[in-house]
Design a protein around this motif. Structure first.
Motif, PDB file in Angstrom:
ATOM      1  N   TRP A 183      12.762  10.487   1.833  1.00  0.00           N
ATOM      2  CA  TRP A 183      11.781   9.647   2.523  1.00  0.00           C
ATOM      3  C   TRP A 183      11.597   8.329   1.775  1.00  0.00           C
ATOM      4  O   TRP A 183      11.548   7.269   2.393  1.00  0.00           O
TER       5      TRP A 183
ATOM      6  N   GLN B 101      12.550   4.669   3.231  1.00  0.00           N
ATOM      7  CA  GLN B 101      11.558   3.590   3.284  1.00  0.00           C
ATOM      8  C   GLN B 101      12.037   2.361   2.523  1.00  0.00           C
ATOM      9  O   GLN B 101      11.826   1.230   2.958  1.00  0.00           O
TER      10      GLN B 101
ATOM     11  N   ASN C 241       6.872  -0.984   2.285  1.00  0.00           N
ATOM     12  CA  ASN C 241       5.667  -0.461   2.923  1.00  0.00           C
ATOM     13  C   ASN C 241       5.054   0.557   1.961  1.00  0.00           C
ATOM     14  O   ASN C 241       5.298   1.757   2.059  1.00  0.00           O
TER      15      ASN C 241
ATOM     16  N   PHE D 115       5.491   4.566   1.274  1.00  0.00           N
ATOM     17  CA  PHE D 115       6.412   4.889   0.186  1.00  0.00           C
ATOM     18  C   PHE D 115       5.746   5.730  -0.906  1.00  0.00           C
ATOM     19  O   PHE D 115       6.342   6.686  -1.410  1.00  0.00           O
TER      20      PHE D 115
END
Length: 182
Positions: free
Chosen positions: A15, A19, A28, A32
């Motif tokens: 993830w 990001q 972001n 994050f």
């Protein structure tokens, strides 16, 4: 718990990487940072589970047995080499070392962390100091054998034996001391 920690680590990594790849100029952060937290939480859970496993009674008992057995075999092997060192061809000593000691040295090294849990840091330091010196002397014998230095091979077999005997004595003292306090 291992699955949960692995999933948290993987999810946090993927993830966070996703990001970070969305915009090369702007991050972001509110999206994050939870990914970073999830990854760190996974690492923490994994470390905690590994520590709990390392302190379990069956692991400590198995490691204690491995430590005692390997150290006894190393001392016995070095005593035999010491007695027969006059007949041992110099260039063959390194092969004899590999054959006799590598498995026991590895077994001891893999189990050594349990020493501090069973006997405390002071005993760990005393045992490991002697063990490490003995291991260095065995490595010195190996190198001298490869280079053909007869006198050095003979001298350092004896020195290694002395250090491993010292490690064995320190282990026995630690074991006796721990047994008397419980």
């Amino acid at each position: 718990m291992n699955l949960v920690s692995f999933v948290l680590i993987a999810a946090g990594f993927f993830w966070g990487a996703y990001q970070a790849s969305l915009d090369p100029e702007l991050m972001n952060w509110p999206v994050f940072l939870p990914a970073v937290v999830a990854g760190f939480l996974g690492v923490y859970l994994r470390k905690r589970e590994a520590a709990k496993h390392a302190l379990s009674d069956h692991v400590l008992a198995a490691n204690r047995s491995n430590i005692e057995d390997s150290l006894s075999r190393i001392v016995a092997g070095l005593e035999e080499m010491e007695r027969g060192k006059a007949a041992l061809p110099t260039y063959e000593a390194r092969f004899e070392i590999d054959r006799r000691f590598r498995n026991d040295l590895d077994m001891f090294a893999e189990a050594r962390q349990s020493l501090s849990h069973m006997y405390g840091l002071q005993s760990y330091a005393e045992i490991m100091s002697a063990f490490a010196a003995g291991e260095r002397y065995i490595n010195r014998v190996w190198s001298a054998s490869a280079d053909g230095y007869v006198d050095e091979v003979n001298e350092y077999i004896g020195r290694a034996l002395e250090m491993f005997k010292e490690a064995r004595i320190a282990l026995d003292v630690a074991h006796t001391s721990a047994a008397s306090t419980t």
